[in-house]
Design a protein around this motif. Sequence first.
Motif, PDB file in Angstrom:
ATOM      1  N   LYS A 186     -33.009 -26.489  71.022  1.00 30.97           N
ATOM      2  CA  LYS A 186     -32.253 -26.716  72.261  1.00 30.97           C
ATOM      3  C   LYS A 186     -31.825 -25.432  72.966  1.00 30.97           C
ATOM      4  O   LYS A 186     -31.681 -25.420  74.181  1.00 30.97           O
ATOM      5  CB  LYS A 186     -31.009 -27.562  71.971  1.00 30.97           C
ATOM      6  N   TYR A 191     -32.006 -25.193  80.991  1.00 27.48           N
ATOM      7  CA  TYR A 191     -30.995 -25.836  81.840  1.00 27.48           C
ATOM      8  C   TYR A 191     -30.370 -24.794  82.753  1.00 27.48           C
ATOM      9  O   TYR A 191     -30.408 -23.593  82.472  1.00 27.48           O
ATOM     10  CB  TYR A 191     -29.860 -26.411  80.976  1.00 27.48           C
ATOM     11  N   MET A 201     -25.128 -26.933  82.672  1.00 24.60           N
ATOM     12  CA  MET A 201     -25.023 -27.676  81.409  1.00 24.60           C
ATOM     13  C   MET A 201     -24.890 -26.673  80.277  1.00 24.60           C
ATOM     14  O   MET A 201     -25.602 -25.683  80.240  1.00 24.60           O
ATOM     15  CB  MET A 201     -26.294 -28.488  81.137  1.00 24.60           C
ATOM     16  N   GLU A 203     -24.806 -28.006  77.062  1.00 27.00           N
ATOM     17  CA  GLU A 203     -25.564 -28.675  76.017  1.00 27.00           C
ATOM     18  C   GLU A 203     -26.307 -29.850  76.634  1.00 27.00           C
ATOM     19  O   GLU A 203     -26.025 -30.253  77.765  1.00 27.00           O
ATOM     20  CB  GLU A 203     -24.640 -29.165  74.899  1.00 27.00           C
ATOM     21  N   GLY A 204     -27.270 -30.378  75.870  1.00 22.78           N
ATOM     22  CA  GLY A 204     -28.048 -31.496  76.385  1.00 22.78           C
ATOM     23  C   GLY A 204     -28.793 -32.178  75.260  1.00 22.78           C
ATOM     24  O   GLY A 204     -28.642 -31.806  74.087  1.00 22.78           O
ATOM     25  N   ASP A 205     -29.594 -33.184  75.633  1.00 20.98           N
ATOM     26  CA  ASP A 205     -30.354 -33.922  74.618  1.00 20.98           C
ATOM     27  C   ASP A 205     -31.773 -33.377  74.491  1.00 20.98           C
ATOM     28  O   ASP A 205     -32.246 -33.065  73.410  1.00 20.98           O
ATOM     29  CB  ASP A 205     -30.437 -35.406  75.009  1.00 20.98           C
ATOM     30  N   TYR A 206     -32.453 -33.332  75.642  1.00 21.35           N
ATOM     31  CA  TYR A 206     -33.856 -32.920  75.714  1.00 21.35           C
ATOM     32  C   TYR A 206     -34.007 -32.102  76.985  1.00 21.35           C
ATOM     33  O   TYR A 206     -33.114 -32.079  77.828  1.00 21.35           O
ATOM     34  CB  TYR A 206     -34.786 -34.150  75.812  1.00 21.35           C
ATOM     35  N   TYR A 207     -35.187 -31.459  77.128  1.00 23.40           N
ATOM     36  CA  TYR A 207     -35.499 -30.896  78.436  1.00 23.40           C
ATOM     37  C   TYR A 207     -36.512 -31.816  79.108  1.00 23.40           C
ATOM     38  O   TYR A 207     -37.632 -31.986  78.635  1.00 23.40           O
ATOM     39  CB  TYR A 207     -36.030 -29.457  78.353  1.00 23.40           C
ATOM     40  N   ASN A 250     -31.988 -33.003  84.993  1.00 27.13           N
ATOM     41  CA  ASN A 250     -31.579 -32.867  83.592  1.00 27.13           C
ATOM     42  C   ASN A 250     -30.099 -33.158  83.414  1.00 27.13           C
ATOM     43  O   ASN A 250     -29.689 -33.782  82.434  1.00 27.13           O
ATOM     44  CB  ASN A 250     -31.950 -31.479  83.065  1.00 27.13           C
ATOM     45  N   LYS A 251     -29.300 -32.730  84.381  1.00 27.97           N
ATOM     46  CA  LYS A 251     -27.869 -33.019  84.318  1.00 27.97           C
ATOM     47  C   LYS A 251     -27.627 -34.524  84.424  1.00 27.97           C
ATOM     48  O   LYS A 251     -26.830 -35.101  83.664  1.00 27.97           O
ATOM     49  CB  LYS A 251     -27.157 -32.279  85.468  1.00 27.97           C
ATOM     50  N   TRP A 254     -28.442 -36.290  81.242  1.00 29.07           N
ATOM     51  CA  TRP A 254     -27.465 -35.965  80.187  1.00 29.07           C
ATOM     52  C   TRP A 254     -26.234 -36.875  80.322  1.00 29.07           C
ATOM     53  O   TRP A 254     -25.733 -37.433  79.355  1.00 29.07           O
ATOM     54  CB  TRP A 254     -27.083 -34.483  80.292  1.00 29.07           C
ATOM     55  N   LYS A 257     -27.802 -41.650  80.162  1.00 26.11           N
ATOM     56  CA  LYS A 257     -28.965 -41.566  79.265  1.00 26.11           C
ATOM     57  C   LYS A 257     -30.097 -42.479  79.745  1.00 26.11           C
ATOM     58  O   LYS A 257     -29.866 -43.652  80.085  1.00 26.11           O
ATOM     59  CB  LYS A 257     -28.582 -41.986  77.844  1.00 26.11           C
TER      60      LYS A 257
END
Length: 295
Positions: A186, A191, A201, A203-207, A250-251, A254, A257
Amino acid sequence: NLLVASETTPRLFTNLDETLNYGSRPAVQTRTSWNAPIMWELMFDANFYDQKHHELNTSVAVTVFAVGRYLEAYLNTFLISAEKHFMLGFPVTYYVFTDLPGNVTKITLAPQRKLKIIQVERYSRWQDISMMRMKLISEVIEKELRYSFSHVFCFDVDQEFKGRFGSEALGDSVAMLHAHFYKLPKNRFTYDRNPKSKAYMSEGDYYYHAAIFGGKCQNVKTLADFCYLNIMEDKMNNVEALWHDESHLNKYFWLHKPTKLLSPEYCWDMLIGDTSDILIKRVLWAPKQYEKLRI
Ligand code: 2GW
Ligand code: MN
């Protein structure tokens, strides 16, 4: 009587993704922490999805932008290949946004498939061409798509369909795993890291890759509005997110979902050497022609 009715009515409202075989691809992640499926080849029965979506009368709008030189460079390849692989057998309308409507060549479309051209202005900065798509996507959903289509998919034009991109890819809110990042830790995700930008961001889940996203009309409109509003707020503050609309997308994903993720089989870059996870290439990035096109 109610009981009898519910037994004879076709069961249209099951969650189609309940039939997925998550164990069929042991080497890759097939579910997110919030239990959204990540669609990989071998996980699904294509005929099952097609049959259920025919029962549901699913219809799909595609938005694709071909402004300036991107029209002659990419549009025909995109459309002709989509006619071979994208949602075959379903009603599909392509909404082509361009500044040069007269230069769109007529291609032969299968029955139930249509193409509509929407004229747009050509922004002088390419970043604006890319970002302003969000505003135009929101507007066309509001004015037209929501009355005629259950789902909408939004595509970059610089790509080519090579394999089935079918009804298994449909969902309430669908995001694309970026081929270059799906195996990276990650901390390598690009981001936006500028706290002054609305796309910031930590932090995040995926790109996720902004080249392909989709879902039910209302959900895609919410996404497009979110991105557009934040893009405009950034402009007022004289900042621009690192990867433009993709940073804002992406934001959004996040904070909201996605209910389905597409594996990089759905948007692969041939320049990536390690193809061990890629059992089928459904869409390929077109070769970049930056010198020629980004002037
Ligand atoms: C874009 C960059 C430089 C020069 C021209 C353009 C351009 C883009 C253009 O002249 N005409 C045009 O119609 N576009 C549209 O914007 C077209 O649909 C294209 O696919 C899309 C995004 O531009 P693209 O494909 O050159 O950018 P990528 O492949 O690097 O895209 C990723 O990053 C973008 C933001 O920088 C977007 O988020 C995009 O969705 C991502 O895939
Ligand atoms: Mn692109």
